[in-house]
Design an enzyme around this catalytic site. Structure first.
Site, PDB file in Angstrom:
ATOM      1  N   TYR A  56       0.846  -1.201   0.000  1.00 14.07           N
ATOM      2  CA  TYR A  56       0.000   0.000   0.000  1.00 14.07           C
ATOM      3  C   TYR A  56       0.874   1.242   0.000  1.00 14.07           C
ATOM      4  O   TYR A  56       1.820   1.332   0.768  1.00 14.07           O
ATOM      5  CB  TYR A  56      -0.926   0.029   1.225  1.00 14.07           C
ATOM      6  CG  TYR A  56      -2.369   0.035   0.778  1.00 14.07           C
ATOM      7  CD1 TYR A  56      -2.894   1.149   0.125  1.00 14.07           C
ATOM      8  CD2 TYR A  56      -3.181  -1.080   0.944  1.00 14.07           C
ATOM      9  CE1 TYR A  56      -4.198   1.137  -0.348  1.00 14.07           C
ATOM     10  CE2 TYR A  56      -4.476  -1.097   0.476  1.00 14.07           C
ATOM     11  CZ  TYR A  56      -4.979   0.018  -0.164  1.00 14.07           C
ATOM     12  OH  TYR A  56      -6.265   0.007  -0.637  1.00 14.07           O
ATOM     13  N   GLU A  58      -0.471   4.816  -0.655  1.00 14.71           N
ATOM     14  CA  GLU A  58      -1.245   6.038  -0.939  1.00 14.71           C
ATOM     15  C   GLU A  58      -0.362   7.265  -0.746  1.00 14.71           C
ATOM     16  O   GLU A  58       0.388   7.355   0.231  1.00 14.71           O
ATOM     17  CB  GLU A  58      -2.464   6.123  -0.011  1.00 14.71           C
ATOM     18  CG  GLU A  58      -3.590   5.235  -0.482  1.00 14.71           C
ATOM     19  CD  GLU A  58      -4.829   5.350   0.401  1.00 14.71           C
ATOM     20  OE1 GLU A  58      -4.787   6.048   1.424  1.00 14.71           O
ATOM     21  OE2 GLU A  58      -5.842   4.719   0.048  1.00 14.71           O
ATOM     22  N   ASP A 209      -4.768  13.781 -25.802  1.00 16.33           N
ATOM     23  CA  ASP A 209      -4.958  12.388 -25.364  1.00 16.33           C
ATOM     24  C   ASP A 209      -4.261  11.481 -26.380  1.00 16.33           C
ATOM     25  O   ASP A 209      -4.803  11.182 -27.437  1.00 16.33           O
ATOM     26  CB  ASP A 209      -6.459  12.086 -25.282  1.00 16.33           C
ATOM     27  CG  ASP A 209      -6.747  10.644 -24.891  1.00 16.33           C
ATOM     28  OD1 ASP A 209      -5.794   9.835 -24.813  1.00 16.33           O
ATOM     29  OD2 ASP A 209      -7.933  10.329 -24.654  1.00 16.33           O
ATOM     30  N   THR A 235      -2.236   5.946 -22.472  1.00 15.09           N
ATOM     31  CA  THR A 235      -2.220   4.614 -21.871  1.00 15.09           C
ATOM     32  C   THR A 235      -0.827   4.054 -22.093  1.00 15.09           C
ATOM     33  O   THR A 235      -0.122   4.452 -23.032  1.00 15.09           O
ATOM     34  CB  THR A 235      -3.225   3.644 -22.522  1.00 15.09           C
ATOM     35  OG1 THR A 235      -2.800   3.393 -23.865  1.00 15.09           O
ATOM     36  CG2 THR A 235      -4.643   4.199 -22.548  1.00 15.09           C
ATOM     37  N   LYS A 238      -0.866   0.377 -25.181  1.00 16.11           N
ATOM     38  CA  LYS A 238      -1.189   0.309 -26.614  1.00 16.11           C
ATOM     39  C   LYS A 238       0.135   0.312 -27.395  1.00 16.11           C
ATOM     40  O   LYS A 238       0.935  -0.590 -27.206  1.00 16.11           O
ATOM     41  CB  LYS A 238      -2.172   1.410 -26.981  1.00 16.11           C
ATOM     42  CG  LYS A 238      -3.516   1.247 -26.226  1.00 16.11           C
ATOM     43  CD  LYS A 238      -4.552   2.305 -26.540  1.00 16.11           C
ATOM     44  CE  LYS A 238      -5.807   2.093 -25.695  1.00 16.11           C
ATOM     45  NZ  LYS A 238      -6.800   3.162 -25.863  1.00 16.11           N
ATOM     46  N   ARG A 244      -0.874  -2.714 -18.679  1.00 18.24           N
ATOM     47  CA  ARG A 244      -2.156  -2.013 -18.733  1.00 18.24           C
ATOM     48  C   ARG A 244      -2.130  -0.860 -17.732  1.00 18.24           C
ATOM     49  O   ARG A 244      -1.858  -1.070 -16.546  1.00 18.24           O
ATOM     50  CB  ARG A 244      -3.219  -3.040 -18.331  1.00 18.24           C
ATOM     51  CG  ARG A 244      -4.636  -2.745 -18.652  1.00 18.24           C
ATOM     52  CD  ARG A 244      -5.393  -4.040 -18.857  1.00 18.24           C
ATOM     53  NE  ARG A 244      -4.993  -4.557 -20.162  1.00 18.24           N
ATOM     54  CZ  ARG A 244      -5.445  -4.080 -21.314  1.00 18.24           C
ATOM     55  NH1 ARG A 244      -6.341  -3.119 -21.341  1.00 18.24           N
ATOM     56  NH2 ARG A 244      -5.013  -4.561 -22.450  1.00 18.24           N
TER      57      ARG A 244
HETATM   58  C1  PLP Z   1      -7.836   3.643 -25.082  1.00 15.08           C
HETATM   59  C2  PLP Z   1      -8.164   5.073 -24.932  1.00 15.08           C
HETATM   60  C3  PLP Z   1      -8.446   5.643 -23.684  1.00 15.08           C
HETATM   61  C4  PLP Z   1      -8.730   4.841 -22.439  1.00 15.08           C
HETATM   62  O1  PLP Z   1      -7.833   3.948 -22.033  1.00 15.08           O
HETATM   63  P1  PLP Z   1      -8.269   2.779 -20.991  1.00 15.08           P
HETATM   64  O2  PLP Z   1      -6.961   2.336 -20.450  1.00 15.08           O
HETATM   65  O3  PLP Z   1      -9.014   1.774 -21.777  1.00 15.08           O
HETATM   66  O4  PLP Z   1      -9.108   3.411 -19.949  1.00 15.08           O
HETATM   67  C5  PLP Z   1      -8.607   7.012 -23.593  1.00 15.08           C
HETATM   68  N1  PLP Z   1      -8.496   7.786 -24.686  1.00 15.08           N
HETATM   69  C6  PLP Z   1      -8.260   7.272 -25.909  1.00 15.08           C
HETATM   70  C7  PLP Z   1      -8.150   8.197 -27.072  1.00 15.08           C
HETATM   71  C8  PLP Z   1      -8.111   5.900 -26.081  1.00 15.08           C
HETATM   72  O5  PLP Z   1      -7.895   5.409 -27.288  1.00 15.08           O
END
Ligand code: PLP
Length: 429
Positions: A56, A58, A209, A235, A238, A244
């Site tokens: 933990y 936090e 994003d 993220t 990807k 993840r």
């Molecule tokens: C995949 C994605 C997210 C969210 O990611 P998660 O890990 O699935 O919550 C946010 N914004 C865009 C543009 C994405 O492609």
């Protein structure tokens, strides 16, 4: 069934061990073409499955609400240092559990409830957290949505790209406090400079994003939004090929607000095992081999798109500049829906996801499109020639979709291809 090299600790739970073995077999005997997926390295997986899951923590390094965090503080500091140096950013937060959490934390940090955000509409390529009615974001903040330009079949002037006139008009009309750039189903480069210009014109903040393209940015295949955006979210699983999870980069002036929006604003204890794995991934993305990997992802997507076009599929926007292809199935076969194509391809050992295309006449559950990505199978070692084979196998399966034997033949050919390109052999080469 060959056992995976990763589940050797699970000896006392036969049910879970068996499911892991089945999933290992699925991932290594069928093709993974989901644009948001990848194969994380054994080092990333080892950190994810480590003793850090027990702790933990936090708070933030040096300011924790629990004892015993001497080592964990070093882990999180290392992850943050590697992150900011990889992207050349002032400040990084590695605690978001996912990309969605990262986005919501930014909204929470920079805005008051009800403030206006200008972002891309879901059915035009945006993400759920960009204000979809199905997402809590649309209840907490007021979203205005931009889209893409109309379809144009002239290859010199392809349409279906971000409509910057529309972005600017809406920005002038609605005076958003935040503009969000970035998409989840969009195969073109997203240039940060025009977004910055519009944001400056209306006095808005800019969030980029880069969930999908973070790896392409780290590898130098796409322009970095860091010099332009106030905040960048992404993220780690990807194209960046880590565990993840999510992460946030920001200018120094927003560091405190961002950190407190993630914790205690939104999350509880951070996943330090995932943070250690993020540190591993950031290091891997800084190695000299990574730009070659991301360049190959894009080359593969371009070759894959051309081969699919030869089979009669239409690429939304006429092609790709990233790891992704958005395929309009209607040209190939007016009867074929995204839902059916995904199901047929699943039976043929080709894993994809249905997706709406801009102005899709079908519902988001059925769709007229298919989204494909090359990041995962590029990790496994596929090059342009193999992606041309995959395009032909996809077309065969979809053309003869009522013939189970034909689909079975494709599945056998896919399995043969996967024998030659096992992702977990590629890491040890
Ligand atoms: C995949 C994605 C997210 C969210 O990611 P998660 O890990 O699935 O919550 C946010 N914004 C865009 C543009 C994405 O492609």
């Amino acid at each position: 069934m060959s056992p995976s090299p990763f589940d050797h600790w699970i000896t006392n739970d036969e049910e879970v061990a068996s499911l892991l073995a089945q999933e290992w077999t699925r991932q290594t005997t069928t093709l993974q073409l989901i644009a948001s997926e990848n194969f994380a390295s054994p080092a990333v997986m080892a950190a994810t499955g480590s003793v850090l899951t027990n702790k933990y923590a936090e708070g933030y390094p040096g300011r924790r609400y629990y004892g015993g965090n001497q080592v964990v503080d070093e882990v999180e500091d290392l992850a943050r240092r590697r992150l900011t140096s990889l992207f050349g950013a002032d400040h990084g937060n590695v605690q978001p559990h996912s990309g969605a959490n990262a986005n919501v934390a930014v909204y929470q940090a920079l805005l008051d409830p009800g403030d206006t955000i200008l972002a891309m509409r879901l059915d035009q390529g945006g993400h759920l957290t960009h204000g979809s009615p199905a997402s809590m974001t649309s209840k907490a903040w007021h979203f205005v949505s931009y889209g893409v330009t109309a379809r144009n079949d002239d290859p010199e002037h392809p349409g279906e790209m971000i409509d910057f006139d529309n972005v600017r008009e809406l920005a002038l009309e609605h005076r958003p406090k935040l503009i969000v750039a970035g998409a989840t189903a969009y195969s073109r480069q997203i240039h940060p400079a025009p977004f910055r210009e519009i944001a400056d014109e209306v006095g808005a903040l800019l969030m980029f994003d880069s969930a999908h393209v973070a790896g392409l940015i780290a590898g130098g295949s796409h322009p970095s939004p860091v010099p332009y955006a106030d905040v960048v979210t992404f993220t780690t699983h990807k194209t960046l090929r880590g565990p993840r999870g999510g992460a946030i980069l920001c200018r120094e002036e927003y560091a405190k607000k961002i950190d407190s929006a993630v914790f205690p604003g939104q999350q509880g204890g951070p996943l330090e095992h995932a943070i250690a794995a993020k540190a591993v991934a950031f290091k891997e993305a800084s190695l000299t081999s990574f730009p070659a990997y991301t360049a190959q992802i894009v080359k593969n997507a371009v070759a894959f798109g051309s081969a699919l076009a030869k089979e009669g599929f239409r690429m939304v926007s006429g092609g790709t500049e990233n790891h992704m292809l958005l395929v309009d199935l209607r040209e190939f076969d007016a009867e074929l829906t995204g839902k059916e194509a995904q199901e047929v391809l699943d039976r043929a050992g080709i894993t994809t996801n249905r997706n709406t295309i801009p102005d899709d006449p079908r519902s988001p559950f059925v769709t007229s499109g298919l989204r494909l990505g090359t990041a995962a199978e590029t990790t496994a070692g596929l090059k342009e020639a193999e992606f041309e084979v995959v395009a032909s196998l996809m077309a065969q399966a979809l053309r003869r979709r009522s013939d189970e034997a034909a689909i079975g033949n494709v599945r056998d050919e896919v399995a043969e291809l996967c024998r030659d390109f096992n992702p977990y052999a590629s890491f040890t080469k």
